[in-house]
Structures are given as structure tokens and as C-alpha cells.
Motif scaffolding. Structure first.
Motif, PDB file in Angstrom:
ATOM      1  N   THR A  24       0.822  -1.211   0.000  1.00  0.00           N
ATOM      2  CA  THR A  24       0.000   0.000   0.000  1.00  0.00           C
ATOM      3  C   THR A  24       0.856   1.261   0.000  1.00  0.00           C
ATOM      4  N   THR A  25       1.904   1.269   0.819  1.00  0.00           N
ATOM      5  CA  THR A  25       2.764   2.445   0.925  1.00  0.00           C
ATOM      6  C   THR A  25       3.484   2.729  -0.386  1.00  0.00           C
ATOM      7  N   VAL A  26       4.095   1.688  -0.959  1.00  0.00           N
ATOM      8  CA  VAL A  26       4.826   1.875  -2.210  1.00  0.00           C
ATOM      9  C   VAL A  26       3.879   2.300  -3.335  1.00  0.00           C
ATOM     10  N   SER A  27       2.716   1.650  -3.415  1.00  0.00           N
ATOM     11  CA  SER A  27       1.737   1.991  -4.456  1.00  0.00           C
ATOM     12  C   SER A  27       1.260   3.428  -4.305  1.00  0.00           C
ATOM     13  N   ALA A  28       0.995   3.829  -3.052  1.00  0.00           N
ATOM     14  CA  ALA A  28       0.521   5.190  -2.806  1.00  0.00           C
ATOM     15  C   ALA A  28       1.549   6.223  -3.238  1.00  0.00           C
ATOM     16  N   ILE A  29       2.812   5.967  -2.930  1.00  0.00           N
ATOM     17  CA  ILE A  29       3.883   6.900  -3.309  1.00  0.00           C
ATOM     18  C   ILE A  29       3.977   7.027  -4.821  1.00  0.00           C
ATOM     19  N   ILE A  30       3.943   5.883  -5.514  1.00  0.00           N
ATOM     20  CA  ILE A  30       4.041   5.897  -6.985  1.00  0.00           C
ATOM     21  C   ILE A  30       2.839   6.619  -7.597  1.00  0.00           C
ATOM     22  N   ILE A  31       1.652   6.362  -7.061  1.00  0.00           N
ATOM     23  CA  ILE A  31       0.434   6.999  -7.583  1.00  0.00           C
ATOM     24  C   ILE A  31       0.473   8.511  -7.367  1.00  0.00           C
ATOM     25  N   ILE A  32       0.929   8.947  -6.183  1.00  0.00           N
ATOM     26  CA  ILE A  32       1.022  10.386  -5.897  1.00  0.00           C
ATOM     27  C   ILE A  32       2.007  11.058  -6.852  1.00  0.00           C
ATOM     28  N   ASN A 111      -7.133   7.428   2.795  1.00  0.00           N
ATOM     29  CA  ASN A 111      -7.188   6.384   1.757  1.00  0.00           C
ATOM     30  C   ASN A 111      -8.366   6.593   0.811  1.00  0.00           C
ATOM     31  N   VAL A 112      -9.507   7.010   1.378  1.00  0.00           N
ATOM     32  CA  VAL A 112     -10.677   7.278   0.542  1.00  0.00           C
ATOM     33  C   VAL A 112     -10.389   8.431  -0.417  1.00  0.00           C
ATOM     34  N   ILE A 113      -9.751   9.488   0.109  1.00  0.00           N
ATOM     35  CA  ILE A 113      -9.393  10.630  -0.747  1.00  0.00           C
ATOM     36  C   ILE A 113      -8.452  10.189  -1.855  1.00  0.00           C
ATOM     37  N   LEU A 114      -7.408   9.428  -1.488  1.00  0.00           N
ATOM     38  CA  LEU A 114      -6.441   8.982  -2.487  1.00  0.00           C
ATOM     39  C   LEU A 114      -7.109   8.086  -3.528  1.00  0.00           C
ATOM     40  N   PHE A 115      -7.987   7.192  -3.065  1.00  0.00           N
ATOM     41  CA  PHE A 115      -8.653   6.299  -4.009  1.00  0.00           C
ATOM     42  C   PHE A 115      -9.602   7.088  -4.911  1.00  0.00           C
ATOM     43  N   SER A 116     -10.233   8.127  -4.386  1.00  0.00           N
ATOM     44  CA  SER A 116     -11.111   8.973  -5.210  1.00  0.00           C
ATOM     45  C   SER A 116     -10.306   9.689  -6.286  1.00  0.00           C
ATOM     46  N   VAL A 117      -9.130  10.176  -5.899  1.00  0.00           N
ATOM     47  CA  VAL A 117      -8.254  10.837  -6.876  1.00  0.00           C
ATOM     48  C   VAL A 117      -7.804   9.835  -7.940  1.00  0.00           C
TER      49      VAL A 117
END
Length: 480
Positions: A24-32, A111-117
């Protein structure tokens, strides 16, 4: 307090939950990072957003699922081992419990905000021209290239192929899934069949910008052509005044070419073939009186299977409004007019056309060098002195011809000149207006669908030399 500690211990003391946290952490960083690159309009690769908002968004969700799943499995294992696990209880009078709940809610909210983005960016990516034209490169490359050099190059693919509204969005995405499967299994058609059978009606898409109600009058259209004499300063001219028609505000009636899509009449037709090249029946309904007149071509076979009547709309004539392929003669003449094909090379127009339509190259890569070699070979065999003295001009002409080739011929998709006929006008007697206006479609009372030229245009000049035209006409044409 103990059950909560045990739960947290289970969350961090098992490999599954730790793996989930890492994913989750690595994916979130790459997505951001990808979102920031999108905001800066930086694109390194057409597959960049597909990987980010497709693959890594799935990993992001998978990681979130693994975190509690690992803790649950840990507690389940502990219970099976008789560790006297107490039920998990949250005491809101305990500050540590409240802090833990708040931490969980804040992280869930983030997480909801990030997933919405992610969802928002993924949605816009699937509506982009890059997604439509570059992801399935071999399949969609011809249409993507044609779109990029068309008058509608700034209009998104989705604006015409999907339009607004949830119904057609869902329908398009379901259709897209089957298209992806066809690409992955290499079962797609070559070339892509045309017309698109389930294309959204033009009234929902085209007419959002092009309103028939404001079409009126006539428009001058000038065609400049060359013959093999290559008199570029004195071309052959055909000038016509096209009766655009549409809604006449003075009379309140529809007239001219755009009468076919008027609110006053309904025109339908029944085609024999899927390409809609052979029209068996034409039916016209008068919107005011309700009178129906049907015109039938008795010499044509009846359609087989479950053929359906189609209501005529913009796409039946403007069938290549965006995905435009050149006529080879027009394209070669254009390059000569622009100076990209030197006119002082003997037989250059004839040679260019012969090589261009030869269909001898198995790929565009082969054609890039093959066209140059064929030009050199022709001139070395027929004009040795010129081949040696004007090699640079020969190569220049060859590259210009290759430029035409790569925009119109795609051997991998079995697309060449004439694969997709253009129904505007009647350059091809089997396409365009003459599919119906052939004086062979006759009603019961003997009335024919006319082939009278004056219905659509008035010919001002037909194939005359520019120098032979009256000055008042030649001056207008030079300005045009």
C-alpha cells in the motif's frame, strides 16, 4: 486494554499484514508521483498512466485488504492454539482507545481521498486520446494518426464515440472490454470494420457543435489538380458552389444537402451489406403530413438475415469526418504544390503514384527505405544522367511520398488507399451520393431518386486551366 494490544500485535506481527503495509505504501507513493506528473503535463510513455492507475491502483487496494486480513488470520491462529484470546472491545472512555480509533478514521479518510483521486484520474485517462489511440498501438495506430491530422484533432475521441450520459459510457466500457480481449487474443479484425455498427446517433454527438438549424446558403469549393505536365502555376481547376442548405430562416423550410437531416422529414434506408454501400430501399416520411414514400431498387437483391432500417444522419455522408485518409492523386499533387516533390524530375508525378499505390511493402519500416530505393532504381534505369546529377531531389521526392504512405497505408492492419471510402460527394461511383441518387430507386408512383447535379451544387468551372478562366473568376480562385 489487552485485546486491543493483541489486535495491534497481530496487525504488525505477521508477514501478510506487513506485506500489505509495504504494498500500500509503495503503491501510494508511486500513484502520488504520477498524479503530480499529470498536473505538470509530463508524460514519459503512453503506458505510464495505464500502469499507474491500473496496475498500482489494484495493488493499493490489495494492500489495504491484506492488512486486516493478516491480523484476522493471526488472531484465528492464536485462538486455535488456545492462547485465551479475549474479544476485541473499544472503550471510548479510554484515551488510548480513542486515539487509536481517530488514527484509524484519519487513515481511512486519507485512503478514501487517495482512491477517489485515483478513480478520477483513471476515468479521465480512459477518456483520453492517448488511451484510445496509443495503448493498443498496432490496432488503433491508423485511426490515431488520421485523427491527429484532421480538423477534429482537438476533439477527444470520447466526445464523438461516447458523448455525455451514463448509458453510453457504460455501453462503451463494456464494448471496450471485448476489444481488449480481442487484442490480447489477437482475434481482432484487419482492417477494423467500418462503419461502426453501434456508434451513437449523430444527433447526440455531432449536432452538439454542428447544428443543422444554422446551415444555409451555398459555399464555394475549389479543386486544384495537376496532370503529368506538372504546370503548378497553371493547374486544372474545378470550382463548384455547393448547396449546403439546411434551415432557411426566411422560408422556415429545410433545403439543399442538409434537407436529409431536417426536422421536417425523416429519411431511412435499408442496406444489403454491412458496409452500407448497397442500398435496397429508401423511405421518406413527411413530418407535417405523415406521408410515407418508399423508393426501391428492384435490380438489387434483398438483404439477408435480420437487416434493420437505419435513420439517416450526419455519419451516412460525413463518414470520415475525423479519420480522414487521402486520395493518392490528391496527396501527390499537394506535395508537388508545396514543393516537397521537385517538379523538374521527369515523370515525377507518374512515378510517385506508381510507387505509392504498389502495395509491395510488408510494413511501414520496410517502405521507408524501399520507397527511396525504388525511386533511385527507376531513375538509374531510365534517366542515368539525372539519377547521378539530382540524387538529392530524388531522395527528397521519395521521402515526401513516404510521408503520404505512412499516413495512409498500414500493411499490418491491411489498410491501403480505398480501404475506407469517403461518402462525401461522388468521386467513387459506388460510394457517396450515388448509393441512393442513381435514378434506379423508384417509388410505386414511378418517381425516381434524382441524380440531377443541380440538387447539390452548381458547377462554375470544370477542369479548366487557371490561365484560361475569366479574370474575375481566376482572382477569386487565387485568393481561395
Amino acid at each position: 486494554m489487552k485485546p486491543l494490544k493483541e489486535f495491534l500485535k497481530g496487525l504488525w506481527s505477521n508477514r501478510i499484514s506487513l506485506l500489505g503495509v509495504a504494498i500500500t505504501t509503495v503503491s501510494a507513493i508511486i500513484i502520488i508521483i504520477a498524479i503530480i506528473l499529470n498536473l505538470l503535463n509530463i508524460e514519459f510513455n503512453p503506458y505510464q498512466n495505464l500502469i499507474t492507475f491500473g496496475f498500482f491502483s489494484i495493488l493499493f487496494v490489495l494492500g489495504l485488504i491484506l492488512i486486516p486480513l493478516g491480523a484476522w488470520l493471526w488472531r484465528r491462529k492464536a485462538a486455535l492454539e488456545d492462547r485465551n484470546m479475549e474479544p476485541l472491545k473499544i472503550d471510548f472512555s479510554n484515551k488510548k482507545h480513542v486515539s487509536g480509533v481517530l488514527f484509524f478514521l484519519v487513515m481511512s479518510f486519507l485512503n478514501v481521498i487517495l482512491f477517489s483521486v485515483i478513480f478520477y484520474n483513471a476515468y479521465h485517462f480512459t477518456e483520453s486520446n492517448t488511451f484510445c489511440g496509443k495503448i493498443c498501438h498496432t490496432v488503433m495506430s491508423p485511426e490515431f494518426i488520421a485523427h491527429g491530422r484532421s480538423p477534429h484533432s482537438r476533439v477527444k475521441c470520447a466526445d464523438c464515440h461516447i458523448g455525455s450520459g451514463a448509458k453510453w459510457f457504460v455501453k462503451a466500457k463494456i464494448s471496450g472490454i471485448w476489444q481488449v480481449i480481442a487484442v490480447l487474443t489477437n482475434s481482432y479484425s484487419t482492417p477494423i470494420p467500418s462503419p461502426v455498427e453501434d456508434l451513437r446517433p449523430a444527433r447526440d454527438t455531432c449536432e452538439q457543435c454542428h447544428r443543422p438549424q444554422v446551415f444555409h446558403g451555398k459555399r464555394m469549393k475549389i479543386y486544384k489538380r495537376l496532370d503529368n505536365n506538372l504546370e503548378i502555376n497553371d493547374p486544372l481547376i474545378t470550382a463548384v458552389a455547393i448547396n449546403i442548405g439546411g434551415h432557411n430562416i426566411q422560408t422556415g423550410k429545410y433545403e439543399g444537402i442538409h434537407w436529409h437531416v431536417s426536422d421536417d422529414n425523416k429519411v431511412e434506408y435499408l442496406a444489403v451489406d454491412k458496409k452500407r454501400m448497397k442500398i435496397k430501399r429508401v423511405r421518406v416520411t413527411d413530418g407535417k403530413t405523415g406521408k410515407v414514400t418508399e423508393y426501391v431498387n428492384k435490380d438489387m437483391e434483398d438483404p439477408k438475415g435480420h437487416a434493420q432500417w437505419r435513420v439517416m444522419d450526419c455519419i451516412d455522408c460525413h463518414n470520415r469526418p475525423t479519420h480522414i485518409y487521402d486520395d493518392p492523386e490528391d496527396a501527390v499533387d499537394r506535395e508537388i504544390f508545396h514543393g516537397n516533390i521537385p517538379v523538374d524530375l521527369p515523370e515525377i508525378r507518374k512515378v510517385s503514384l506508381k510507387i505509392l499505390v504498389s502495395n509491395k511493402y510488408k510494413s511501414q519500416e520496410e517502405a521507408e527505405n524501399g520507397i527511396v530505393d525504388d525511386f533511385k532504381k527507376y531513375y538509374s534505369e531510365n534517366y542515368k544522367d539525372i539519377a547521378a546529377a539530382k540524387e538529392k531531389d530524388i531522395v527528397k521526392a521519395a521521402k515526401a511520398v513516404y510521408g503520404i504512405y505512412k499516413n495512409n497505408v498500414f500493411p499490418e492492419m491491411k489498410i491501403t488507399f480505398g480501404t475506407y471510402p469517403n461518402h462525401i460527394g461522388h468521386k467513387d461511383e459506388e460510394a457517396g451520393c450515388f448509393r441512393c441518387h442513381d435514378e434506379e430507386h423508384v417509388s410505386k408512383d414511378g418517381k425516381e431518386i434524382s441524380q440531377d447535379c443541380d440538387l447539390c451544387h452548381s458547377i462554375i468551372v470544370e477542369g479548366g486551366r487557371l490561365s484560361d478562366l475569366p479574370k474575375e473568376i481566376s482572382d477569386i480562385i487565387r485568393v481561395k
